[in-house]
Design a protein around this motif. Structure first.
Motif, PDB file in Angstrom:
ATOM      1  N   THR A 240       0.739  -0.920  -0.375  1.00 44.30           N
ATOM      2  CA  THR A 240      -0.176  -0.315   0.027  1.00 44.30           C
ATOM      3  C   THR A 240       1.038   0.922  -0.013  1.00 44.30           C
ATOM      4  OG1 THR A 240      -1.199  -1.225   1.202  1.00 44.30           O
ATOM      5  CG2 THR A 240      -1.725   1.065   1.318  1.00 44.30           C
ATOM      6  N   LEU A 241       0.740   2.516  -0.471  1.00 46.09           N
ATOM      7  CA  LEU A 241       1.916   3.675  -0.963  1.00 46.09           C
ATOM      8  C   LEU A 241       0.860   4.380   0.015  1.00 46.09           C
ATOM      9  CD1 LEU A 241       4.011   4.775  -2.827  1.00 46.09           C
ATOM     10  CD2 LEU A 241       1.561   5.685  -4.448  1.00 46.09           C
ATOM     11  N   LEU A 242       1.791   5.043   1.045  1.00 47.27           N
ATOM     12  CA  LEU A 242       1.402   6.376   2.044  1.00 47.27           C
ATOM     13  C   LEU A 242       2.495   7.222   1.539  1.00 47.27           C
ATOM     14  CD1 LEU A 242       1.224   3.889   4.833  1.00 47.27           C
ATOM     15  CD2 LEU A 242      -0.579   4.675   3.335  1.00 47.27           C
ATOM     16  N   GLN A 243       1.540   8.417   2.202  1.00 45.98           N
ATOM     17  CA  GLN A 243       2.851   9.509   1.791  1.00 45.98           C
ATOM     18  C   GLN A 243       2.771  11.020   3.667  1.00 45.98           C
ATOM     19  OE1 GLN A 243       1.549  12.471  -1.267  1.00 45.98           O
ATOM     20  NE2 GLN A 243       3.423  13.276  -0.906  1.00 45.98           N
ATOM     21  N   PRO A 244       3.935   9.472   3.888  1.00 47.09           N
ATOM     22  CA  PRO A 244       3.752  10.256   5.396  1.00 47.09           C
ATOM     23  C   PRO A 244       4.151  11.790   5.438  1.00 47.09           C
ATOM     24  CG  PRO A 244       5.376   8.865   4.604  1.00 47.09           C
ATOM     25  CD  PRO A 244       4.652   8.452   4.237  1.00 47.09           C
ATOM     26  N   MET A 245       4.407  12.456   4.509  1.00 44.34           N
ATOM     27  CA  MET A 245       4.569  13.942   4.539  1.00 44.34           C
ATOM     28  C   MET A 245       5.357  14.075   3.012  1.00 44.34           C
ATOM     29  SD  MET A 245       8.889  13.919   6.191  1.00 44.34           S
ATOM     30  CE  MET A 245       8.292  13.151   7.714  1.00 44.34           C
ATOM     31  N   MET A 248       7.850  12.474   0.408  1.00 39.44           N
ATOM     32  CA  MET A 248       8.111  11.174   1.017  1.00 39.44           C
ATOM     33  C   MET A 248       6.883  10.048   0.670  1.00 39.44           C
ATOM     34  SD  MET A 248       9.241  10.165   4.906  1.00 39.44           S
ATOM     35  CE  MET A 248      10.268   8.060   5.548  1.00 39.44           C
ATOM     36  N   PHE A 249       7.740   9.113   0.599  1.00 38.94           N
ATOM     37  CA  PHE A 249       6.455   7.633   0.652  1.00 38.94           C
ATOM     38  C   PHE A 249       6.984   6.387   0.459  1.00 38.94           C
ATOM     39  CE2 PHE A 249       6.277  10.842  -3.044  1.00 38.94           C
ATOM     40  CZ  PHE A 249       4.532  10.836  -3.492  1.00 38.94           C
ATOM     41  N   ARG A 250       6.582   5.891   1.430  1.00 36.73           N
ATOM     42  CA  ARG A 250       6.402   4.838   1.594  1.00 36.73           C
ATOM     43  C   ARG A 250       5.421   3.106   1.052  1.00 36.73           C
ATOM     44  NH1 ARG A 250       8.727   2.809   6.686  1.00 36.73           N
ATOM     45  NH2 ARG A 250       9.862   4.861   7.786  1.00 36.73           N
ATOM     46  N   LEU A 251       5.576   1.726   0.803  1.00 37.69           N
ATOM     47  CA  LEU A 251       4.736   0.968   0.182  1.00 37.69           C
ATOM     48  C   LEU A 251       5.451   0.213   1.402  1.00 37.69           C
ATOM     49  CD1 LEU A 251       3.877   0.669  -2.148  1.00 37.69           C
ATOM     50  CD2 LEU A 251       5.576  -1.165  -2.959  1.00 37.69           C
ATOM     51  N   VAL A 252       4.003  -0.137   2.318  1.00 39.41           N
ATOM     52  CA  VAL A 252       3.514  -0.297   3.482  1.00 39.41           C
ATOM     53  C   VAL A 252       3.033  -2.184   3.072  1.00 39.41           C
ATOM     54  CG1 VAL A 252       2.457  -0.746   5.735  1.00 39.41           C
ATOM     55  CG2 VAL A 252       3.398   1.348   4.924  1.00 39.41           C
ATOM     56  N   SER A 253       3.050  -3.681   3.745  1.00 43.59           N
ATOM     57  CA  SER A 253       2.041  -4.792   4.432  1.00 43.59           C
ATOM     58  C   SER A 253       2.674  -5.271   5.347  1.00 43.59           C
ATOM     59  CB  SER A 253       3.362  -5.244   2.997  1.00 43.59           C
ATOM     60  OG  SER A 253       2.317  -6.768   3.142  1.00 43.59           O
ATOM     61  N   GLY A 254       0.699  -5.017   6.142  1.00 45.64           N
ATOM     62  CA  GLY A 254       1.235  -5.332   7.927  1.00 45.64           C
ATOM     63  C   GLY A 254       2.630  -4.300   8.237  1.00 45.64           C
ATOM     64  N   ASN A 256       5.696  -4.421   8.087  1.00 43.36           N
ATOM     65  CA  ASN A 256       6.773  -4.289   7.709  1.00 43.36           C
ATOM     66  C   ASN A 256       6.489  -3.089   6.038  1.00 43.36           C
ATOM     67  OD1 ASN A 256       8.269  -6.627   8.092  1.00 43.36           O
ATOM     68  ND2 ASN A 256       6.759  -7.623   7.096  1.00 43.36           N
ATOM     69  N   SER A 257       7.937  -2.236   5.912  1.00 42.72           N
ATOM     70  CA  SER A 257       7.663  -1.384   4.586  1.00 42.72           C
ATOM     71  C   SER A 257       9.251  -0.750   4.393  1.00 42.72           C
ATOM     72  CB  SER A 257       6.982  -0.021   5.612  1.00 42.72           C
ATOM     73  OG  SER A 257       8.067   0.840   6.636  1.00 42.72           O
ATOM     74  N   VAL A 258       8.832   0.185   3.144  1.00 40.72           N
ATOM     75  CA  VAL A 258      10.491   0.115   2.056  1.00 40.72           C
ATOM     76  C   VAL A 258      10.265   1.760   2.141  1.00 40.72           C
ATOM     77  CG1 VAL A 258      11.046  -1.772   2.081  1.00 40.72           C
ATOM     78  CG2 VAL A 258       9.693  -0.747   0.571  1.00 40.72           C
ATOM     79  N   ILE A 259      10.850   2.592   1.979  1.00 41.15           N
ATOM     80  CA  ILE A 259      10.946   3.888   1.609  1.00 41.15           C
ATOM     81  C   ILE A 259      11.370   4.272   0.126  1.00 41.15           C
ATOM     82  CG2 ILE A 259      12.187   6.333   1.939  1.00 41.15           C
ATOM     83  CD1 ILE A 259      11.685   6.173   4.629  1.00 41.15           C
ATOM     84  N   ILE A 260      10.248   4.617  -0.776  1.00 42.91           N
ATOM     85  CA  ILE A 260      10.611   5.040  -2.334  1.00 42.91           C
ATOM     86  C   ILE A 260      11.224   5.766  -2.053  1.00 42.91           C
ATOM     87  CG2 ILE A 260      10.249   5.245  -4.261  1.00 42.91           C
ATOM     88  CD1 ILE A 260       7.219   3.713  -3.649  1.00 42.91           C
ATOM     89  N   ASN A 261      12.929   5.907  -2.343  1.00 41.04           N
ATOM     90  CA  ASN A 261      13.902   7.243  -2.353  1.00 41.04           C
ATOM     91  C   ASN A 261      13.012   8.059  -2.899  1.00 41.04           C
ATOM     92  OD1 ASN A 261      16.610   8.432  -3.354  1.00 41.04           O
ATOM     93  ND2 ASN A 261      16.679   8.054  -1.065  1.00 41.04           N
ATOM     94  N   ASN A 262      13.200   9.374  -2.726  1.00 36.55           N
ATOM     95  CA  ASN A 262      13.385  11.027  -3.464  1.00 36.55           C
ATOM     96  C   ASN A 262      14.150  10.739  -4.723  1.00 36.55           C
ATOM     97  OD1 ASN A 262      15.241  11.390  -2.323  1.00 36.55           O
ATOM     98  ND2 ASN A 262      14.474  13.059  -1.654  1.00 36.55           N
ATOM     99  N   LYS A 263      15.217  10.155  -5.108  1.00 38.32           N
ATOM    100  CA  LYS A 263      15.748  10.022  -5.656  1.00 38.32           C
ATOM    101  C   LYS A 263      15.286   9.982  -7.216  1.00 38.32           C
ATOM    102  CE  LYS A 263      19.944  12.198  -4.037  1.00 38.32           C
ATOM    103  NZ  LYS A 263      21.570  11.675  -3.960  1.00 38.32           N
ATOM    104  N   SER A 264      14.297   8.662  -6.811  1.00 39.87           N
ATOM    105  CA  SER A 264      13.591   7.919  -8.391  1.00 39.87           C
ATOM    106  C   SER A 264      12.726   9.255  -9.441  1.00 39.87           C
ATOM    107  CB  SER A 264      12.328   6.961  -7.236  1.00 39.87           C
ATOM    108  OG  SER A 264      13.304   6.411  -6.640  1.00 39.87           O
ATOM    109  N   PHE A 265      12.315  10.413  -8.322  1.00 40.41           N
ATOM    110  CA  PHE A 265      11.221  11.433  -9.372  1.00 40.41           C
ATOM    111  C   PHE A 265      12.614  12.148  -9.349  1.00 40.41           C
ATOM    112  CE2 PHE A 265       8.512   9.159  -5.609  1.00 40.41           C
ATOM    113  CZ  PHE A 265       8.951   8.220  -6.658  1.00 40.41           C
TER     114      PHE A 265
END
Length: 307
Positions: A240-245, A248-254, A256-265
């Protein structure tokens, strides 16, 4: 008295020589017994008055006694004569060499000659680089499969069929370029990387692109950061794609989560319309954030439409 016994002994000897031929015809036991008895009597008999009766006084008689004595000696049995002339053999002991305790013994020196063969245009594979972490400059080649085109520390990921690695370099490159260059290795933030790129040129090697493999987000989130071969891996994950701020984007499953680094965009963010939705995306494992205890990934492309 002693002289009388001596005279009796000599008389017996002369009698034997006259009637028996030689002294060797007499039994050995007889001679030994006679000599022993005479000697014992001469030794143990008490002193008596000197008697001169019957003792030869003339020179002829004395000469006869001497000759008789010589005959007695020369006619002893051969066994007795051999015994008297036997000489014990001399044993020579081995010579022992003594070492001066103050002498210092020196061990022989062994010299090892190392032969080094240098090959021209010898490329190190990325797998070898990660395994040995060499010092100095070396030659490497591969295909660029991800570009971080930011003004702040531009870089790209390189794949050669054996492994993947981040390259810190400001060259103008594009995904799919096959290149070769010289570089040095460094294991620093954000990940294992190649630096100090020089002699950069296009490579004649065929293009080799990595494939994306599916991984459960929980396995990615809990993967050991010490696995040096994990950095740069290409994965397909779902969450699930979340934007806590903002930004900043996080992909969450239960949990557990990972951060999608902002250098991607670099220009625009294709994920912004997908916030709070479940998405499946391709990512490149970038680095582990010790401060937040989470993996950072680089977004590659939208793999499927949101559910």
């Amino acid at each position: 008295m002693k002289r009388r016994y001596l005279w009796v002994f000599i008389t017996l000897v002369l009698f034997s020589l006259t009637n028996c031929g030689t002294l060797t015809n007499l039994p050995t036991s007889f001679i030994a017994t006679t000599i022993s008895s005479t000697t014992a009597e001469m030794t143990t008999s008490p002193p008596t008055t000197l008697v001169t009766t019957g003792i030869p006084t003339t020179s002829s008689e004395i000469t006869t006694i001497i000759n008789t004595t010589e005959t007695l000696v020369t006619t002893l049995p051969s066994e007795t004569s051999a015994f008297l002339t036997t000489t014990l053999s001399t044993t020579t002991l081995p010579v022992t060499t003594q070492i001066d305790p103050t002498t210092t013994l020196t061990e022989p020196t062994t010299t090892t000659i190392e032969l080094t063969t240098t090959e021209t245009n010898s490329f190190l594979s990325i797998a070898e680089i990660l395994a040995t972490q060499p010092s100095g400059t070396f030659l490497v080649q591969g295909t660029i499969y991800y570009v971080i085109a930011t003004l702040d520390r531009p870089s790209y990921y390189l794949y050669d069929g054996s492994a993947t690695i981040l390259v810190i370099d400001s060259q103008s490159v594009a995904v799919g370029d096959s290149v070769q260059f010289e570089a040095t290795f460094d294991y620093n933030e954000p990940a294992p990387q190649l630096m100090n790129v020089s002699n950069f040129t296009a490579s004649a090697a065929p293009q080799t692109m990595p494939s994306y493999e599916s991984m459960i987000l929980a396995d990615l989130a809990t993967h050991a950061k010490t696995n040096i071969n994990f950095y740069g891996n290409t994965l397909t994950i779902t969450g699930t794609l979340l934007q806590p701020m903002p930004g900043m984007f996080r992909l969450v499953s239960g949990e557990n989560s990972v951060i999608i680094n902002n250098k991607s965009f670099v220009s625009g963010n294709p994920l912004l319309p997908l916030v709070n939705q479940t998405v499946t995306i391709n990512v490149v494992v970038h680095f582990y954030d010790d401060m937040m205890s989470v993996w950072h990934v680089l977004y590659q492309s939208l793999y499927s439409a949101p559910e």
